[in-house]
Design a protein around this motif. Structure first.
Motif, PDB file in Angstrom:
ATOM      1  N   PRO A  59       5.426 -18.212   3.544  1.00 43.63           N
ATOM      2  CA  PRO A  59       5.681 -19.300   4.608  1.00 43.63           C
ATOM      3  C   PRO A  59       6.869 -19.417   4.929  1.00 43.63           C
ATOM      4  CG  PRO A  59       4.073 -20.215   3.013  1.00 43.63           C
ATOM      5  CD  PRO A  59       4.862 -18.702   2.332  1.00 43.63           C
ATOM      6  N   ALA A  60       7.967 -19.428   4.130  1.00 44.78           N
ATOM      7  CA  ALA A  60       9.309 -19.859   4.479  1.00 44.78           C
ATOM      8  C   ALA A  60      10.503 -18.848   4.120  1.00 44.78           C
ATOM      9  CB  ALA A  60       9.777 -20.995   3.856  1.00 44.78           C
ATOM     10  N   SER A  61      10.036 -17.650   3.583  1.00 45.94           N
ATOM     11  CA  SER A  61      11.048 -16.672   3.039  1.00 45.94           C
ATOM     12  C   SER A  61      10.862 -15.379   3.953  1.00 45.94           C
ATOM     13  CB  SER A  61      10.794 -16.497   1.492  1.00 45.94           C
ATOM     14  OG  SER A  61      11.210 -17.538   0.848  1.00 45.94           O
ATOM     15  N   THR A  62      11.902 -14.567   3.817  1.00 46.83           N
ATOM     16  CA  THR A  62      11.721 -13.072   4.311  1.00 46.83           C
ATOM     17  C   THR A  62      11.806 -12.158   3.198  1.00 46.83           C
ATOM     18  OG1 THR A  62      14.046 -13.103   4.814  1.00 46.83           O
ATOM     19  CG2 THR A  62      12.736 -13.476   6.574  1.00 46.83           C
ATOM     20  N   LEU A  63      11.060 -11.274   3.041  1.00 54.69           N
ATOM     21  CA  LEU A  63      10.721 -10.647   1.685  1.00 54.69           C
ATOM     22  C   LEU A  63      11.015  -9.005   1.861  1.00 54.69           C
ATOM     23  CD1 LEU A  63       6.899 -11.928   1.214  1.00 54.69           C
ATOM     24  CD2 LEU A  63       9.239 -12.761   0.580  1.00 54.69           C
ATOM     25  N   GLN A  64      11.690  -8.194   2.620  1.00 54.64           N
ATOM     26  CA  GLN A  64      12.100  -7.286   2.932  1.00 54.64           C
ATOM     27  C   GLN A  64      12.839  -6.697   1.723  1.00 54.64           C
ATOM     28  OE1 GLN A  64      12.225  -9.241   5.591  1.00 54.64           O
ATOM     29  NE2 GLN A  64      14.340  -9.017   6.479  1.00 54.64           N
ATOM     30  N   LEU A  65      13.745  -7.459   1.285  1.00 53.42           N
ATOM     31  CA  LEU A  65      14.976  -7.006   0.322  1.00 53.42           C
ATOM     32  C   LEU A  65      14.439  -7.327  -1.165  1.00 53.42           C
ATOM     33  CD1 LEU A  65      17.998  -8.767   2.124  1.00 53.42           C
ATOM     34  CD2 LEU A  65      17.167  -6.420   2.243  1.00 53.42           C
ATOM     35  N   TYR A 114       9.199 -20.265  10.668  1.00 51.76           N
ATOM     36  CA  TYR A 114       9.871 -21.022   9.924  1.00 51.76           C
ATOM     37  C   TYR A 114      10.795 -20.201   8.891  1.00 51.76           C
ATOM     38  CZ  TYR A 114       6.412 -24.338  11.621  1.00 51.76           C
ATOM     39  OH  TYR A 114       5.581 -25.032  12.421  1.00 51.76           O
ATOM     40  N   ALA A 115      11.342 -19.077   9.024  1.00 52.35           N
ATOM     41  CA  ALA A 115      11.950 -18.237   8.340  1.00 52.35           C
ATOM     42  C   ALA A 115      13.238 -18.776   7.582  1.00 52.35           C
ATOM     43  CB  ALA A 115      12.321 -17.075   8.778  1.00 52.35           C
ATOM     44  N   LYS A 116      13.197 -19.027   6.264  1.00 52.62           N
ATOM     45  CA  LYS A 116      14.698 -19.420   5.514  1.00 52.62           C
ATOM     46  C   LYS A 116      14.903 -20.834   5.591  1.00 52.62           C
ATOM     47  CE  LYS A 116      16.500 -15.029   5.585  1.00 52.62           C
ATOM     48  NZ  LYS A 116      17.735 -14.132   5.910  1.00 52.62           N
ATOM     49  N   ASN A 117      13.854 -21.744   6.238  1.00 48.30           N
ATOM     50  CA  ASN A 117      13.940 -23.245   6.550  1.00 48.30           C
ATOM     51  C   ASN A 117      12.699 -23.803   6.665  1.00 48.30           C
ATOM     52  OD1 ASN A 117      14.614 -25.841   7.147  1.00 48.30           O
ATOM     53  ND2 ASN A 117      16.205 -25.356   8.544  1.00 48.30           N
ATOM     54  N   ASP A 118      12.223 -24.459   5.534  1.00 46.37           N
ATOM     55  CA  ASP A 118      10.837 -24.885   5.472  1.00 46.37           C
ATOM     56  C   ASP A 118      10.771 -26.506   5.916  1.00 46.37           C
ATOM     57  OD1 ASP A 118      11.631 -26.065   3.262  1.00 46.37           O
ATOM     58  OD2 ASP A 118      10.166 -25.036   2.130  1.00 46.37           O
ATOM     59  N   LEU A 159      -3.707  -8.223   3.148  1.00 41.11           N
ATOM     60  CA  LEU A 159      -2.702  -9.366   2.599  1.00 41.11           C
ATOM     61  C   LEU A 159      -2.096  -9.070   1.236  1.00 41.11           C
ATOM     62  CD1 LEU A 159      -4.626 -12.162   4.370  1.00 41.11           C
ATOM     63  CD2 LEU A 159      -2.563 -10.603   5.441  1.00 41.11           C
ATOM     64  N   ALA A 160      -0.731  -8.715   1.087  1.00 39.95           N
ATOM     65  CA  ALA A 160      -0.287  -8.688  -0.172  1.00 39.95           C
ATOM     66  C   ALA A 160       0.563 -10.086  -0.355  1.00 39.95           C
ATOM     67  CB  ALA A 160       0.646  -7.644  -0.190  1.00 39.95           C
ATOM     68  N   GLY A 161      -0.115 -11.060  -1.046  1.00 40.76           N
ATOM     69  CA  GLY A 161       0.374 -12.227  -1.354  1.00 40.76           C
ATOM     70  C   GLY A 161       1.211 -12.422  -2.669  1.00 40.76           C
ATOM     71  N   TRP A 162       2.655 -12.321  -2.487  1.00 37.10           N
ATOM     72  CA  TRP A 162       3.403 -12.343  -3.504  1.00 37.10           C
ATOM     73  C   TRP A 162       3.926 -13.617  -3.513  1.00 37.10           C
ATOM     74  CZ3 TRP A 162       8.728 -13.633  -3.866  1.00 37.10           C
ATOM     75  CH2 TRP A 162       9.261 -13.445  -5.011  1.00 37.10           C
ATOM     76  N   SER A 163       4.194 -14.494  -4.779  1.00 38.70           N
ATOM     77  CA  SER A 163       4.800 -15.532  -5.029  1.00 38.70           C
ATOM     78  C   SER A 163       3.899 -16.657  -3.923  1.00 38.70           C
ATOM     79  CB  SER A 163       5.958 -15.684  -4.746  1.00 38.70           C
ATOM     80  OG  SER A 163       6.661 -17.022  -5.215  1.00 38.70           O
ATOM     81  N   GLY A 164       4.767 -17.357  -3.315  1.00 41.65           N
ATOM     82  CA  GLY A 164       4.240 -18.484  -2.253  1.00 41.65           C
ATOM     83  C   GLY A 164       3.350 -17.639  -1.118  1.00 41.65           C
ATOM     84  N   GLY A 165       3.271 -16.333  -1.018  1.00 37.84           N
ATOM     85  CA  GLY A 165       2.603 -15.744   0.039  1.00 37.84           C
ATOM     86  C   GLY A 165       1.124 -15.451  -0.690  1.00 37.84           C
ATOM     87  N   GLY A 166       0.788 -15.978  -1.837  1.00 41.24           N
ATOM     88  CA  GLY A 166      -0.489 -15.708  -2.355  1.00 41.24           C
ATOM     89  C   GLY A 166      -1.322 -16.697  -1.878  1.00 41.24           C
ATOM     90  N   SER A 167      -0.983 -17.932  -1.915  1.00 44.31           N
ATOM     91  CA  SER A 167      -1.761 -19.261  -1.273  1.00 44.31           C
ATOM     92  C   SER A 167      -1.662 -19.025   0.213  1.00 44.31           C
ATOM     93  CB  SER A 167      -1.316 -20.667  -1.868  1.00 44.31           C
ATOM     94  OG  SER A 167       0.209 -20.700  -1.558  1.00 44.31           O
TER      95      SER A 167
END
Length: 391
Positions: A59-65, A86-90, A120-128
């Motif tokens: 929801p609020a992060s970028t994951l490419q790194l 909302y990348a990097k600011n939730d 859909l590869a839901g890692w961490s907050g991406g899971g919910s």
């Protein structure tokens, strides 16, 4: 798919779609001029075509790194790391609108790039988030946000994914905050006004690890009570603003001390292999008052959508029960962010007839300094995708 470390080709992605919003909630170009502008990174293994795209979105992060998406591409899959508006600011994040963002990426991937299958590869907050999206794509019901604002999810034509992976995933942002919120705070305007009997960082507190069941019961009840006090204030303030019938529509506020999860101090609570007195943000006591805590800065509407346990639509267990596609759940046994019961609870709740769960012994949340654990997670994912002809 061979065991190889492919070179990665990167392509910057811009997805734009129209939105009729009452006011701008993100600073800059991402949400103004009547359009939502999204940025992502498409990463593909050089020389390897594929009909399947794995989408990583938080929801609020970028994951490419992060290690997982990078390793996934190097192993031969096509990966899109998709950032929400909302990348990097939730601060002002509305989860219902994040679903529309994710839907725009999926439509673009299918209609513009020609991918036939989406995972859909839901890692961490991406899971919910993945579970929330898939549940609404399969059975759309939402027409309004928890604050009562119209949001066109039911009419958006969200395209369902073909499979969902939840990895080191939590049940919801609201659940995480409820269990991390410091119940010792008595006055939201004065974080130093605290109930010492509920302050787990107060060395004079007679309640010390290992905590008694009675103390934990009182503590959890006090956490929920504080959350509901904040929610009541949020709803009252929103009602006041609406009653004024002026152009003032929203307000920001601070929530102090939001990382007081007793499981991080007491390894006997929902035990796994995590390091005691430590969490994904470092020293829990320091993180409790730091600037990057959960819900530290929020708008009224964002609180109801993300953080209110009684109002958020993005409950991972409820959403998991509504999905039908294959599900892979991966739990890291030394996770220092997501508590031990979360991933297993999602797996148990999932309505998918085809569902699989694995526990990676000793793996931390980020697999930091654990290339062997990351390789184990990748091998599990590879086999699972291959068996379902999604490789």
């Amino acid at each position: 798919m061979p065991d190889a470390a492919y070179d990665i080709e990167h392509r910057w992605v811009h997805v734009q779609y129209k939105e009729d919003a009452a006011f701008v909630e993100t600073y800059g170009f991402s949400g103004n001029q009547g359009a939502v502008n999204l940025e992502g990174l498409l990463m593909t293994p050089k020389g390897v075509p594929s009909d399947t795209l794995l989408i990583f979105m938080h929801p609020a992060s970028t994951l490419q790194l992060l290690p997982v998406p990078q390793a996934t591409v190097k192993a031969g899959w096509h990966v899109l790391c998709a950032a929400s508006r909302y990348a990097k600011n939730d601060t002002a994040l509305i989860l219902e609108k994040v679903l529309l963002d994710l839907g725009a990426y999926i439509r673009h991937a299918k209609e513009q790039w020609g991918y036939r299958k989406i995972v859909l590869a839901g890692w961490s907050g991406g899971g919910s988030l993945a579970l929330f999206y898939q549940s609404q794509a399969e059975r759309p019901t939402i027409t309004h946000t928890p604050a009562g604002d119209p949001v066109g999810i039911a009419s958006a034509g969200l395209i369902p994914a073909d499979a969902v992976i939840v990895q080191a995933a939590h049940i919801s942002r609201a659940t995480m905050l409820r269990d991390m919120l410091d119940p010792s705070v008595r006055d939201e305007r004065d974080p130093d006004n605290r109930d010492r009997a509920l302050d787990i960082y107060d060395k004079s507190n007679p309640n010390q690890p290992p905590y008694s069941a009675d103390f934990i019961a009182v503590y959890r009840a006090a956490q929920l009570a504080r959350m509901r006090r904040i929610t009541a204030w949020v709803k009252d303030t929103l009602a006041t603003l609406k009653a004024r019938n002026t152009a003032e529509l929203e307000r920001g506020f601070i929530t102090h001390r939001t990382l007081a999860e007793p499981r991080f101090l007491d390894p006997s609570l929902d035990p796994n292999d995590r390091r005691p007195n430590w969490c994904y943000l470092g020293n829990p006591e320091t993180a409790n008052t730091g600037p990057v805590g959960l819900a530290r800065f929020s708008t009224l509407r964002a609180w109801l959508s993300q953080w209110s346990i009684d109002d958020s639509n993005a409950d991972g267990l409820r959403c998991a029960a509504q999905i039908s596609v294959p599900l892979l759940a991966i739990e890291n046994s030394a996770d220092d962010a997501v508590p031990q019961p979360h991933t297993a609870a999602i797996f148990k709740a999932a309505g998918s007839a085809d569902k699989t769960m694995h526990v990676i012994k000793g793996a931390t949340h980020y697999y930091a300094g654990q290339p062997d654990k990351l390789a184990e997670a990748l091998a599990i994912t590879r086999q699972w995708l291959t068996e379902r002809e999604l490789a």
